[in-house]
Design a protein around this motif. Structure first.
Motif, PDB file in Angstrom:
ATOM      1  N   ASP A  85       0.800  -1.229   0.000  1.00  0.00           N
ATOM      2  CA  ASP A  85       0.000   0.000   0.000  1.00  0.00           C
ATOM      3  C   ASP A  85       0.833   1.279   0.000  1.00  0.00           C
ATOM      4  O   ASP A  85       0.275   2.385   0.009  1.00  0.00           O
ATOM      5  CB  ASP A  85      -0.930   0.014   1.212  1.00  0.00           C
ATOM      6  CG  ASP A  85      -1.993  -1.077   1.135  1.00  0.00           C
ATOM      7  OD1 ASP A  85      -2.435  -1.370   0.018  1.00  0.00           O
ATOM      8  OD2 ASP A  85      -2.354  -1.629   2.186  1.00  0.00           O
ATOM      9  N   HIS A 128      -0.237  12.511  -4.254  1.00  0.00           N
ATOM     10  CA  HIS A 128      -0.278  11.068  -3.976  1.00  0.00           C
ATOM     11  C   HIS A 128      -0.361  10.776  -2.484  1.00  0.00           C
ATOM     12  O   HIS A 128      -0.933   9.750  -2.090  1.00  0.00           O
ATOM     13  CB  HIS A 128       0.932  10.386  -4.614  1.00  0.00           C
ATOM     14  CG  HIS A 128       0.846  10.340  -6.111  1.00  0.00           C
ATOM     15  ND1 HIS A 128      -0.104   9.600  -6.774  1.00  0.00           N
ATOM     16  CD2 HIS A 128       1.571  10.994  -7.069  1.00  0.00           C
ATOM     17  CE1 HIS A 128       0.047   9.768  -8.084  1.00  0.00           C
ATOM     18  NE2 HIS A 128       1.057  10.614  -8.294  1.00  0.00           N
ATOM     19  N   LEU A 131      -4.024  11.168  -1.844  1.00  0.00           N
ATOM     20  CA  LEU A 131      -4.748   9.988  -2.332  1.00  0.00           C
ATOM     21  C   LEU A 131      -4.551   8.801  -1.393  1.00  0.00           C
ATOM     22  O   LEU A 131      -5.486   8.040  -1.131  1.00  0.00           O
ATOM     23  CB  LEU A 131      -4.254   9.623  -3.743  1.00  0.00           C
ATOM     24  CG  LEU A 131      -4.680  10.571  -4.871  1.00  0.00           C
ATOM     25  CD1 LEU A 131      -3.966  10.207  -6.170  1.00  0.00           C
ATOM     26  CD2 LEU A 131      -6.196  10.514  -5.074  1.00  0.00           C
ATOM     27  N   LYS A 132      -3.339   8.649  -0.886  1.00  0.00           N
ATOM     28  CA  LYS A 132      -3.073   7.565   0.070  1.00  0.00           C
ATOM     29  C   LYS A 132      -3.892   7.760   1.337  1.00  0.00           C
ATOM     30  O   LYS A 132      -4.471   6.799   1.882  1.00  0.00           O
ATOM     31  CB  LYS A 132      -1.583   7.508   0.418  1.00  0.00           C
ATOM     32  CG  LYS A 132      -1.230   6.405   1.412  1.00  0.00           C
ATOM     33  CD  LYS A 132       0.255   6.395   1.725  1.00  0.00           C
ATOM     34  CE  LYS A 132       0.585   5.245   2.697  1.00  0.00           C
ATOM     35  NZ  LYS A 132      -0.057   5.402   4.002  1.00  0.00           N
ATOM     36  N   ARG A 135      -7.383   6.733   0.597  1.00  0.00           N
ATOM     37  CA  ARG A 135      -7.514   5.272   0.543  1.00  0.00           C
ATOM     38  C   ARG A 135      -7.462   4.668   1.943  1.00  0.00           C
ATOM     39  O   ARG A 135      -8.241   3.764   2.270  1.00  0.00           O
ATOM     40  CB  ARG A 135      -6.409   4.672  -0.322  1.00  0.00           C
ATOM     41  CG  ARG A 135      -6.584   4.874  -1.813  1.00  0.00           C
ATOM     42  CD  ARG A 135      -5.652   3.991  -2.615  1.00  0.00           C
ATOM     43  NE  ARG A 135      -4.251   4.271  -2.330  1.00  0.00           N
ATOM     44  CZ  ARG A 135      -3.516   5.162  -2.967  1.00  0.00           C
ATOM     45  NH1 ARG A 135      -4.046   5.869  -3.940  1.00  0.00           N
ATOM     46  NH2 ARG A 135      -2.250   5.350  -2.646  1.00  0.00           N
ATOM     47  N   ASP A 136      -6.529   5.172   2.756  1.00  0.00           N
ATOM     48  CA  ASP A 136      -6.406   4.664   4.127  1.00  0.00           C
ATOM     49  C   ASP A 136      -7.677   4.928   4.923  1.00  0.00           C
ATOM     50  O   ASP A 136      -8.148   4.066   5.691  1.00  0.00           O
ATOM     51  CB  ASP A 136      -5.207   5.299   4.834  1.00  0.00           C
ATOM     52  CG  ASP A 136      -3.880   4.827   4.274  1.00  0.00           C
ATOM     53  OD1 ASP A 136      -3.868   3.816   3.534  1.00  0.00           O
ATOM     54  OD2 ASP A 136      -2.845   5.469   4.569  1.00  0.00           O
ATOM     55  N   LEU A 138     -10.676   5.340   3.683  1.00  0.00           N
ATOM     56  CA  LEU A 138     -11.714   4.470   3.146  1.00  0.00           C
ATOM     57  C   LEU A 138     -11.564   3.052   3.677  1.00  0.00           C
ATOM     58  O   LEU A 138     -12.559   2.402   4.044  1.00  0.00           O
ATOM     59  CB  LEU A 138     -11.646   4.463   1.613  1.00  0.00           C
ATOM     60  CG  LEU A 138     -12.699   3.614   0.882  1.00  0.00           C
ATOM     61  CD1 LEU A 138     -14.101   4.107   1.201  1.00  0.00           C
ATOM     62  CD2 LEU A 138     -12.448   3.640  -0.627  1.00  0.00           C
ATOM     63  N   HIS A 139     -10.308   2.597   3.766  1.00  0.00           N
ATOM     64  CA  HIS A 139     -10.056   1.257   4.309  1.00  0.00           C
ATOM     65  C   HIS A 139     -10.490   1.173   5.772  1.00  0.00           C
ATOM     66  O   HIS A 139     -11.125   0.190   6.183  1.00  0.00           O
ATOM     67  CB  HIS A 139      -8.566   0.927   4.181  1.00  0.00           C
ATOM     68  CG  HIS A 139      -8.186  -0.404   4.775  1.00  0.00           C
ATOM     69  ND1 HIS A 139      -8.525  -1.595   4.194  1.00  0.00           N
ATOM     70  CD2 HIS A 139      -7.521  -0.710   5.932  1.00  0.00           C
ATOM     71  CE1 HIS A 139      -8.075  -2.589   4.938  1.00  0.00           C
ATOM     72  NE2 HIS A 139      -7.469  -2.085   6.001  1.00  0.00           N
ATOM     73  N   ASN A 142     -14.208   1.075   5.898  1.00  0.00           N
ATOM     74  CA  ASN A 142     -14.708  -0.257   5.513  1.00  0.00           C
ATOM     75  C   ASN A 142     -14.503  -1.267   6.632  1.00  0.00           C
ATOM     76  O   ASN A 142     -15.376  -2.104   6.896  1.00  0.00           O
ATOM     77  CB  ASN A 142     -13.999  -0.740   4.245  1.00  0.00           C
ATOM     78  CG  ASN A 142     -14.507  -0.039   2.999  1.00  0.00           C
ATOM     79  OD1 ASN A 142     -15.620   0.483   2.983  1.00  0.00           O
ATOM     80  ND2 ASN A 142     -13.701  -0.006   1.950  1.00  0.00           N
TER      81      ASN A 142
END
Length: 333
Positions: A85, A128, A131-132, A135-136, A138-139, A142
């Motif tokens: 990741d 970036h 964006l990371k 994503r983190d 969002l993870h 989830n």
């Protein structure tokens, strides 16, 4: 705004991988001025060793390095669970389209060609990193949803168990017994293998309650239920039918098999020392047994047959098991 960026950047670590000391110093100086923390690594092998331990937020990676090139380093990072990741940005003097395609195929998120422009490089790095972070986040969201769903499922299962369980004896309640009875009837309809029912009643239970109190009655009910569980098979279904009555559902069991079970639990109750308030209680049970071997027979009628056999056992003196077939044979005669 710049001050806010610097505050955020202080918590961000960037690994710089390049075999050129000059490039390492230049990139490190640029990033530190923006308050990024940096780790300067001079070989791909070192990067593969340290990245899983340091877990940087982003890696700036040169391509042309001795021993192992940047493409292979990126490929291995993206195939490791500990580093997959971490976003990788190539910074290289290789500027042909095929070089860039190889970089993206290896798993890089961006490709910057040397000589690089300071402001553009910082902008790409921040993009970036953002964006990371997204994503983190969002993870994490989830994962939280998964955890909450598991908690809800556990709570639902617990509620289902409560709804189907007698609170005192922890056996199936009447509603759950009906559910099992319908399931067994459906199974009989499919495979034509009969099942047996045993309706059981604690003898003289009202006298126990009246003499020693309802707490004593509860004590007798609980210990009787425990003995039932101890002396029956795993496939047998036992529940509290109501008051001091219990119903046994014995899947794919003949009358002879049911009679063995009935006598086993009857003897277990008869010989058990029910001690309450330093008093030894005499507790016994009477059981009525019937075989379900006719799909046209309703569940209520089947239970009624077991009840009639139970009543006959009471008339004969209690503390015994009686087969409904005895009544049926008497009626035929």
């Amino acid at each position: 705004m710049r001050e806010q960026n610097n505050m955020v950047n202080r918590s961000v670590t960037i690994m710089i991988v390049d075999d050129s000391r000059d490039n390492l110093e230049l990139l490190s100086t640029i990033l530190k001025k923006e308050s990024f923390r940096t780790h300067s690594i001079s070989s791909g092998i070192q990067a593969l060793e340290l990245a899983p331990k340091l877990r940087p937020d982003l890696i700036l990676l040169d391509i042309m390095m001795p021993e192992i090139d940047g493409y292979e380093v990126c490929y291995q990072l993206k195939n490791s669970p500990k580093t997959v990741d971490i976003p990788v940005i190539f910074i290289s003097s290789k500027n042909k389209p095929d070089d860039k395609i190889l970089g993206f195929d290896a798993g890089a998120v961006d490709y910057i060609t040397k000589p690089f422009h300071r402001a553009e490089t910082l902008s790409r790095i921040r993009t970036h990193l953002a964006l990371k972070d997204a994503r983190d986040e969002l993870h994490r969201a989830n994962q939280e949803i998964i955890i909450q769903n598991k908690k809800l499922e556990m709570a639902y299962q617990e509620l289902q168990t409560i709804a189907r369980t007698d609170s005192l004896t922890q056996l199936s309640n009447r509603g759950d017994l009906y559910r099992h009875l319908e399931a067994e009837k459906s199974r009989f309809g499919r495979n034509q293998k009969p099942f047996s029912l045993i309706l059981c009643d604690i003898d003289n239970f009202k006298k126990i309650n009246d003499t020693y109190g309802h707490d004593c009655g509860d004590y007798v009910l609980v210990h009787t239920a425990n003995l039932f569980k101890k002396h029956t098979r795993l496939q047998d279904i036992i529940g509290r039918w109501g008051g001091e009555e219990f119903l046994f559902i014995l899947p794919e069991t003949s009358t002879a098999g049911a009679e063995i079970v009935a006598e086993k639990v009857r003897e277990a109750i008869d010989y058990f020392p029910f001690m309450y308030d330093e008093k030894l209680l005499k507790v016994s049970i009477t059981l009525g047994i019937t075989l379900y071997d006719n799909f046209e027979l309703s569940i209520d009628d089947a239970v009624k047959q077991a009840d009639e056999a139970l009543y006959l056992g009471k008339m004969r003196g209690k503390n015994r098991s009686v087969l409904y077939s005895e009544i049926r044979n008497t009626l035929k005669d």
